[in-house]
Design a protein around this motif. Structure first.
Motif, PDB file in Angstrom:
ATOM      1  N   ARG A  10      -0.508  -2.663   7.629  1.00 58.40           N
ATOM      2  CA  ARG A  10      -1.023  -2.215   6.060  1.00 58.40           C
ATOM      3  C   ARG A  10      -0.595  -3.189   5.204  1.00 58.40           C
ATOM      4  O   ARG A  10      -0.855  -3.470   4.194  1.00 58.40           O
ATOM      5  CB  ARG A  10      -0.986  -0.982   5.892  1.00 58.40           C
ATOM      6  N   ARG A  21      -0.852  -6.740   5.400  1.00 50.20           N
ATOM      7  CA  ARG A  21      -1.517  -7.899   5.241  1.00 50.20           C
ATOM      8  C   ARG A  21      -0.695  -9.193   5.467  1.00 50.20           C
ATOM      9  O   ARG A  21      -1.150  -9.867   4.375  1.00 50.20           O
ATOM     10  CB  ARG A  21      -2.613  -7.708   4.190  1.00 50.20           C
ATOM     11  N   PRO A  30      -8.936  -6.422   7.429  1.00 51.19           N
ATOM     12  CA  PRO A  30      -9.376  -5.316   6.980  1.00 51.19           C
ATOM     13  C   PRO A  30     -10.866  -5.207   6.651  1.00 51.19           C
ATOM     14  O   PRO A  30     -11.315  -6.182   5.851  1.00 51.19           O
ATOM     15  CB  PRO A  30      -8.716  -5.023   5.487  1.00 51.19           C
TER      16      PRO A  30
END
Length: 376
Positions: free
Chosen positions: A85, A87, A115
């Motif tokens: 999460r 990135r 995403p």
């Protein structure tokens, strides 16, 4: 802004790379975004461990990591954002491509990790930017080391990262392959404006890519700042003690002199004549002036082949472990370094504050505009 504060002590075999039991990291630094921050230092100083913590592959015992206002890790608040999460696009030293997949499929894997709805470059744009279209149907075993690194970089970009983490991506390449890949890294920096943390122990990579430098030693931050500011400091043994030590100077291409085979570069405080550099007048460049290629004189010399003779003031003398002396010279507002023998310093009776003439014998071009990098 990237804010990193880490405290961690290893029991051994922790953090993705084997660390000696008892090795401790206690460091903090901040870097503006976008931009390239090089994390620099010798092997075992904590560079890769820092990247692992930012990526979420290591949970530090204490600290805080913030990217553009979002807290990725905070030990006090017991917050730990999972790696997937965060990135962060990661490029390792050995590329880590899937050997059973083609280049095209490796790149598409990066796209699948992006995403939903995240903005970023398309596959075609990345392929064109990195010059890997002829490689799309090959498998990694049929690629050179430089080609594998370009594909790994493309895969990381296609995951639409907010932050690129590069862990000594060129250290396994020979000089020719490194020269092949560096312009592509510069293109990525200039085209996408993604913040990059770049781990290296190679000063030529710092010169070519980085805006800021964080120097580590034994798990601590020895110094941080712009590349130009730190390169000119004679009191940093990690930099000034190297054979390639030298000042990094921002210049403007001021004049082409084709009849003489020279280019004039202007900088704050003076100008340098260098062997012809392709480019347009007005182009911004960054050069390294190696300290070993700068001599000094107490009177202006005549009848020399050296054309770059600059009026300077001696700001600081720093003895080096080699028995030499590093001189910090001020050429107007610009700092230049000169490495001389202790005998020469004694014979010339050098002292801080005295006027000198700096004789610059060589200049290394370390960075140029995106357009020139793209031209190869």
């Amino acid at each position: 802004m990237i804010e990193v504060s880490l405290q961690h002590r290893f029991a051994g075999g922790d953090g993705g790379r084997m660390q000696e039991a008892g090795f401790a990291i206690d460091l903090a630094f901040r870097s503006p975004t976008p931009g390239v921050t090089a994390i620099f230092g010798p092997s075992g100083c904590g560079k890769s461990t820092t990247l692992a913590a930012v990526a979420g592959l290591l949970r530090p015992q204490a600290g805080r990591i913030v990217l553009d206002g979002e807290v990725l890790f905070d030990s006090a608040a017991r917050r730990m954002v999972p790696p997937e999460r965060r990135r962060c696009g990661v490029v390792f030293q050995d590329a880590q491509l899937f050997p059973h997949l083609s280049v095209r499929s490796n790149l598409r894997y990066g796209l699948r990790r992006a995403p939903r709805g995240a903005e970023g470059p398309a596959l075609e744009e990345v392929v064109a930017l990195l010059g890997i279209e002829p490689l799309l149907d090959r498998r990694p075993a049929r690629l050179s080391g430089g080609e594998r690194q370009r594909v790994a970089l493309g895969r990381a970009l296609l995951s639409r990262p907010r932050l690129l983490l590069m862990d000594e991506p060129l250290s396994a390449l020979d000089a020719a392959r490194k020269a092949e890949v560096l312009p592509f890294l510069a293109r990525v920096r200039d085209r996408f404006r993604i913040p990059i943390l770049y781990v290296t122990h190679a000063m030529d990579e710092v010169d070519a890519l980085a805006d800021r430098l964080v120097v580590l030693e034994a798990g601590r931050v020895l110094a941080e700042g712009t590349v130009e500011a730190l390169a000119a400091r004679p009191d940093l043994p990690a930099l000034a003690g190297r054979r390639d030590a030298g000042a990094v100077i921002r210049c403007t291409l001021a004049e082409q002199l084709p009849g003489r085979g020279l280019t004039r570069l202007d900088f704050a405080g003076g100008a340098l004549l260098v062997p012809a550099v392709p480019g347009a007048v007005g182009e911004a460049l960054r050069i390294r002036v190696p300290a070993r290629d700068v001599s000094v004189a107490v009177a202006r010399p005549e009848g020399l082949s050296v054309q770059n003779i600059l009026a300077a003031r001696l700001e600081q003398l720093t003895p080096l472990p080699s028995g030499e002396v590093m001189l910090a010279l001020a050429v107007g507002p610009t700092s230049v370094l000169s490495r001389v023998t202790a005998d020469a310093a004694a014979r010339l009776a050098l002292r801080e504050g005295m006027p000198l003439w700096a004789l610059v014998k060589a200049v290394a071009l370390s960075h140029r505009s995106d357009e020139e990098a793209a031209a190869g």
